[in-house]
Design a protein around this motif. Sequence first.
Motif, short mmCIF file in Angstrom:
data_model
loop_
_atom_site.label_atom_id
_atom_site.label_comp_id
_atom_site.label_asym_id
_atom_site.label_seq_id
_atom_site.Cartn_x
_atom_site.Cartn_y
_atom_site.Cartn_z
N GLU A 37 51.91 38.91 26.97
CA GLU A 37 50.62 38.53 26.40
C GLU A 37 49.63 38.11 27.49
O GLU A 37 48.44 38.42 27.40
CB GLU A 37 50.79 37.40 25.38
CG GLU A 37 49.55 37.18 24.56
CD GLU A 37 49.75 36.18 23.42
OE1 GLU A 37 48.72 35.76 22.86
OE2 GLU A 37 50.90 35.82 23.12
N ALA A 38 50.10 37.45 28.54
CA ALA A 38 49.22 37.07 29.65
C ALA A 38 48.69 38.32 30.36
O ALA A 38 47.52 38.37 30.75
CB ALA A 38 49.96 36.16 30.63
N VAL A 39 49.56 39.32 30.53
CA VAL A 39 49.12 40.58 31.13
C VAL A 39 48.04 41.21 30.26
O VAL A 39 46.98 41.62 30.76
CB VAL A 39 50.31 41.56 31.31
CG1 VAL A 39 49.82 42.92 31.78
CG2 VAL A 39 51.34 40.99 32.28
N GLU A 44 42.32 42.49 29.09
CA GLU A 44 41.25 42.47 28.08
C GLU A 44 40.02 41.71 28.55
O GLU A 44 38.89 42.13 28.29
CB GLU A 44 41.76 41.82 26.79
CG GLU A 44 42.73 42.65 26.01
CD GLU A 44 43.45 41.84 24.92
OE1 GLU A 44 42.99 40.72 24.58
OE2 GLU A 44 44.48 42.32 24.43
N THR A 45 40.23 40.59 29.23
CA THR A 45 39.12 39.68 29.55
C THR A 45 38.60 39.80 30.98
O THR A 45 37.47 39.38 31.26
CB THR A 45 39.54 38.22 29.33
OG1 THR A 45 40.55 37.88 30.29
CG2 THR A 45 40.05 37.99 27.91
N GLY A 46 39.44 40.30 31.89
CA GLY A 46 39.06 40.32 33.29
C GLY A 46 39.21 38.98 33.98
O GLY A 46 38.94 38.85 35.17
N GLU A 73 41.82 44.67 40.00
CA GLU A 73 42.79 45.72 39.67
C GLU A 73 44.16 45.09 39.49
O GLU A 73 44.52 44.14 40.19
CB GLU A 73 42.83 46.74 40.80
CG GLU A 73 43.70 47.94 40.52
CD GLU A 73 43.54 49.01 41.60
OE1 GLU A 73 42.90 50.03 41.31
OE2 GLU A 73 44.07 48.81 42.71
N LEU A 74 44.92 45.61 38.56
CA LEU A 74 46.30 45.19 38.35
C LEU A 74 47.20 46.33 38.78
O LEU A 74 47.01 47.47 38.34
CB LEU A 74 46.55 44.86 36.87
CG LEU A 74 47.92 44.29 36.55
CD1 LEU A 74 48.08 42.89 37.13
CD2 LEU A 74 48.15 44.26 35.05
N ARG A 75 48.15 46.02 39.67
CA ARG A 75 49.08 47.05 40.15
C ARG A 75 50.50 46.67 39.77
O ARG A 75 50.86 45.49 39.75
CB ARG A 75 48.98 47.19 41.67
CG ARG A 75 47.61 47.68 42.11
CD ARG A 75 47.55 47.86 43.60
NE ARG A 75 46.19 48.23 44.01
CZ ARG A 75 45.84 48.41 45.27
NH1 ARG A 75 46.73 48.26 46.25
NH2 ARG A 75 44.60 48.73 45.56
#
Length: 119
Positions: A37-39, A44-46, A73-75
């Motif tokens: 959920e945190a991911v 969703e929010t940035g 960015e999320l990797r």
Amino acid sequence: MAFDTQSLRFDAQGLIPAIAQQEGTGEVLMMAWMNAEAVAKTLETGRVTYWSRSRKSFWIKGETSGHVQELVELRVDCDRDCLLVIVRQSGPACHTMRRSCFFTAIRDGEEVEILSPIV
């Protein structure tokens, strides 16, 4: 291909390590934990959202301190069991008021403080 948080490999507590890195410089700022959920909230929010193991609740980085992490960015690593969160950090990332949580080095067998608090 659409991203699905369920494709990540969470530990037995449903958590995955997330390493925050400063955009542009590559400076490693901190490590914290996320659940699925945190991911999802982060994407969703940035605003980077972590899971606090001690408080057993979400915390949005900078929500109380004002030292916000804006998601760039999320990797996902090759094993899908660790995240690299590229951020724009405003102010210190560490609760000790240092730019990075990694302010202690081991040099010649001794601990040495390499970053001072930001005043």
